[in-house]
Design a protein around this motif. Structure first.
Motif, mmCIF file in Angstrom:
data_model
loop_
_atom_site.group_PDB
_atom_site.id
_atom_site.type_symbol
_atom_site.label_atom_id
_atom_site.label_comp_id
_atom_site.label_asym_id
_atom_site.label_seq_id
_atom_site.Cartn_x
_atom_site.Cartn_y
_atom_site.Cartn_z
ATOM 1 N N LEU A 182 3.842 -18.352 18.210
ATOM 2 C CA LEU A 182 2.585 -18.880 17.335
ATOM 3 C C LEU A 182 3.089 -19.413 16.120
ATOM 4 O O LEU A 182 2.824 -20.708 15.816
ATOM 5 C CB LEU A 182 1.392 -17.753 17.075
ATOM 6 C CG LEU A 182 0.417 -18.437 16.621
ATOM 7 C CD1 LEU A 182 -0.389 -19.495 17.372
ATOM 8 C CD2 LEU A 182 -0.637 -17.357 16.154
ATOM 9 N N ALA A 183 3.815 -18.768 15.409
ATOM 10 C CA ALA A 183 4.378 -19.360 14.103
ATOM 11 C C ALA A 183 5.286 -20.557 14.210
ATOM 12 O O ALA A 183 5.107 -21.495 13.413
ATOM 13 C CB ALA A 183 5.109 -18.270 13.093
ATOM 14 N N ALA A 184 6.039 -20.565 15.471
ATOM 15 C CA ALA A 184 6.888 -21.530 15.727
ATOM 16 C C ALA A 184 6.022 -22.964 16.027
ATOM 17 O O ALA A 184 6.555 -24.025 15.773
ATOM 18 C CB ALA A 184 7.805 -21.213 17.019
ATOM 19 N N ASP A 185 4.925 -22.611 16.730
ATOM 20 C CA ASP A 185 4.035 -23.801 16.696
ATOM 21 C C ASP A 185 3.567 -24.653 15.733
ATOM 22 O O ASP A 185 3.344 -25.931 15.485
ATOM 23 C CB ASP A 185 2.767 -23.456 17.646
ATOM 24 C CG ASP A 185 3.261 -23.115 19.111
ATOM 25 O OD1 ASP A 185 4.276 -23.380 19.560
ATOM 26 O OD2 ASP A 185 2.384 -22.295 19.594
ATOM 27 N N PRO A 244 2.030 -19.857 -3.333
ATOM 28 C CA PRO A 244 2.641 -20.501 -2.253
ATOM 29 C C PRO A 244 3.938 -20.108 -1.704
ATOM 30 O O PRO A 244 4.376 -19.251 -2.412
ATOM 31 C CB PRO A 244 2.591 -21.937 -3.009
ATOM 32 C CG PRO A 244 2.735 -21.565 -4.574
ATOM 33 C CD PRO A 244 1.961 -20.159 -4.955
ATOM 34 N N GLY A 245 4.470 -21.089 -1.085
ATOM 35 C CA GLY A 245 5.776 -20.715 -0.734
ATOM 36 C C GLY A 245 5.871 -20.184 0.768
ATOM 37 O O GLY A 245 7.145 -20.208 1.400
ATOM 38 N N ARG A 246 4.758 -20.023 1.379
ATOM 39 C CA ARG A 246 4.893 -19.640 2.903
ATOM 40 C C ARG A 246 3.524 -19.855 3.401
ATOM 41 O O ARG A 246 2.373 -19.764 2.661
ATOM 42 C CB ARG A 246 5.187 -18.302 2.942
ATOM 43 C CG ARG A 246 4.366 -17.121 3.016
ATOM 44 C CD ARG A 246 4.617 -15.764 2.900
ATOM 45 N NE ARG A 246 5.319 -15.581 1.489
ATOM 46 C CZ ARG A 246 6.631 -15.070 1.313
ATOM 47 N NH1 ARG A 246 7.264 -14.707 2.542
ATOM 48 N NH2 ARG A 246 7.352 -14.977 0.019
ATOM 49 N N ARG A 247 3.343 -19.712 4.758
ATOM 50 C CA ARG A 247 1.971 -19.564 5.471
ATOM 51 C C ARG A 247 2.221 -18.720 6.337
ATOM 52 O O ARG A 247 3.208 -18.083 6.710
ATOM 53 C CB ARG A 247 1.571 -21.049 5.967
ATOM 54 C CG ARG A 247 1.372 -22.141 5.049
ATOM 55 C CD ARG A 247 0.678 -23.364 5.627
ATOM 56 N NE ARG A 247 0.703 -24.422 4.724
ATOM 57 C CZ ARG A 247 -0.250 -25.653 4.614
ATOM 58 N NH1 ARG A 247 -1.067 -25.416 5.589
ATOM 59 N NH2 ARG A 247 0.053 -26.516 4.013
ATOM 60 N N MET A 248 1.016 -18.149 6.940
ATOM 61 C CA MET A 248 1.070 -17.185 7.991
ATOM 62 C C MET A 248 0.399 -17.601 9.275
ATOM 63 O O MET A 248 -0.856 -18.007 8.995
ATOM 64 C CB MET A 248 0.373 -15.748 7.410
ATOM 65 C CG MET A 248 1.327 -15.311 6.349
ATOM 66 S SD MET A 248 0.941 -13.532 5.814
ATOM 67 C CE MET A 248 2.105 -13.040 4.617
ATOM 68 N N ARG A 260 6.693 -27.835 5.408
ATOM 69 C CA ARG A 260 7.871 -27.454 5.021
ATOM 70 C C ARG A 260 8.255 -26.174 4.633
ATOM 71 O O ARG A 260 9.463 -25.573 4.920
ATOM 72 C CB ARG A 260 8.336 -28.350 3.507
ATOM 73 C CG ARG A 260 8.346 -29.990 3.953
ATOM 74 C CD ARG A 260 8.507 -30.638 2.536
ATOM 75 N NE ARG A 260 8.836 -31.974 2.469
ATOM 76 C CZ ARG A 260 8.765 -32.820 1.570
ATOM 77 N NH1 ARG A 260 9.177 -32.470 0.365
ATOM 78 N NH2 ARG A 260 8.896 -34.053 1.965
ATOM 79 N N GLU A 261 7.151 -25.254 4.216
ATOM 80 C CA GLU A 261 7.189 -24.239 3.554
ATOM 81 C C GLU A 261 7.411 -23.136 4.917
ATOM 82 O O GLU A 261 7.057 -23.632 6.071
ATOM 83 C CB GLU A 261 6.182 -23.356 2.913
ATOM 84 C CG GLU A 261 4.728 -23.484 3.526
ATOM 85 C CD GLU A 261 4.157 -24.694 3.123
ATOM 86 O OE1 GLU A 261 4.815 -25.853 3.059
ATOM 87 O OE2 GLU A 261 2.988 -24.699 2.847
ATOM 88 N N PRO A 262 8.225 -21.708 4.889
ATOM 89 C CA PRO A 262 8.217 -21.058 6.106
ATOM 90 C C PRO A 262 6.722 -20.800 6.790
ATOM 91 O O PRO A 262 6.188 -20.265 5.873
ATOM 92 C CB PRO A 262 9.179 -20.025 5.991
ATOM 93 C CG PRO A 262 9.105 -19.758 4.205
ATOM 94 C CD PRO A 262 8.859 -21.263 3.757
ATOM 95 N N VAL A 263 6.548 -20.595 7.907
ATOM 96 C CA VAL A 263 5.304 -20.164 8.489
ATOM 97 C C VAL A 263 5.795 -18.810 9.058
ATOM 98 O O VAL A 263 6.662 -18.592 10.021
ATOM 99 C CB VAL A 263 4.790 -20.836 9.550
ATOM 100 C CG1 VAL A 263 3.689 -20.200 10.263
ATOM 101 C CG2 VAL A 263 4.534 -22.201 9.033
#
Length: 334
Positions: free
Chosen positions: A114-117, A80-84, A123-126
């Protein structure tokens, strides 16, 4: 004059004086001479040398391994800790996905948008990402006879390098035809040795001898998946890389029929089961639920694909993250 050479003579004179009972004048003189000789000898002896200063051995040379490079978004563990959020497709081929609808600089900007959407929803960075079809399923066998057209490392390198500089993660997707996934993955060792590059296997396009794309839906065994993941995990250890995304596409259970035997315990890899398939909302959710219900190993992360043109309608970012029983950590757009 040596004191050792005088000793017998001293003893002879002393004995003779004792026999004649005369005053021991000669003895006194001799003893005085001996004392003088001994004193001179002692004075001539050099002072004992001072002990040599203790020497400290230089510390043994130490080698410190370079730190493991961080992933886009920080840290060395993918989830965990991010998404893509990823653009999927083949460079220069719009019909194969949104990645091919624009050039490289505009693809980078589109992935970031797209990531900004998705970012306000968690909460974790995309992290923005590319999923690049590196080997394309082909209806003709080609020069090597495997029904797969492979991009060269030189063709892919600019996409990988510029994405990395922009903070975009890259996943190389394989559609191997009649060859195996490991053989194709090894073609891209140079690129997979980059810290921001992962690997995707697409069993839909893995054919048995005599099968053809568009006629049969391909499949892969857990054993072949495991051979590929073992090699990739070894590359991560050997090159001291951060954890990699290892993504498995699936929209029908038989595509990985013995999926429960897939190894997910390599700490070097984050294994993602990516729910593929397009259609209505109901059809997509039925696929998602069927994949969750089928036997599977523990330790899987989950991914989801949105088809911009084929889905009716396309899930919004909020709707995508709202699917259950677990929200997908890797979302791609085709």
């Amino acid at each position: 004059m040596s004191t050792t050479g005088e000793s017998p003579r001293v003893l002879t004179v002393t004995n003779r004086h004792r026999r004649g009972r005369r005053p021991p004048v000669v003895l006194v003189a001799v003893l005085a001479a001996c004392a003088l000789v001994a004193g001179c000898s002692a004075a001539a002896d050099p002072a004992p040398a001072a002990p040599a200063p203790a020497t400290t051995a230089p510390p043994a040379p130490t080698t410190t391994a370079p730190p493991v490079p961080e992933l886009p978004g920080g840290d060395t563990v993918v989830f965990p800790g991010r998404r893509m959020a990823a653009l999927y497709g083949h460079p220069g081929t719009p019909s194969m996905g949104v990645l091919g609808e624009q050039d490289l600089p505009r693809s980078i900007e589109r992935a970031k948008r797209l990531a900004a959407d998705f970012q306000p929803l968690v909460r974790e960075p995309v992290v923005p990402a590319f999923e690049i079809i590196a080997t394309v399923a082909d209806r003709v066998p080609g020069a090597d006879g495997d029904y797969s057209a492979e991009m060269s490392v030189d063709e892919l390198r600019p996409w990988v390098e510029q994405a990395g500089r922009a903070g975009v993660y890259v996943v190389l997707d394989l559609q191997p035809g009649t060859t195996d996934f490991l053989t194709q993955a090894r073609r891209y060792t140079e690129l997979l040795a980059r810290p921001h590059v992962g690997l995707a296997l697409d069993p839909e396009w893995r054919l048995e001898p005599g099968q053809r794309h568009g006629v049969q839906v391909g499949s892969v065994t857990a054993a072949e998946v495991n051979r590929t993941s073992q090699w990739l995990a070894g590359l991560v250890r050997e090159r001291r890389l951060p954890q990699k995304v290892f993504l498995l596409h699936q929209f029908r259970v038989p595509m990985i029929a013995d999926r429960q035997a897939v190894v997910t315990t390599h700490p070097e890899l984050a294994t993602v089961l990516h729910a593929d398939g397009y259609g209505t909302r109901q059809e997509k959710l039925e696929t998602w639920n069927a994949l969750h219900a089928a036997p599977r190993p523990t330790g899987l992360w989950w991914g989801w694909k949105n088809f911009i043109d084929e889905d009716s309608p396309t899930f919004t970012p909020r709707e995508t993250y709202a699917v259950r029983p677990e929200s997908p950590v890797f979302v791609s757009y085709q």
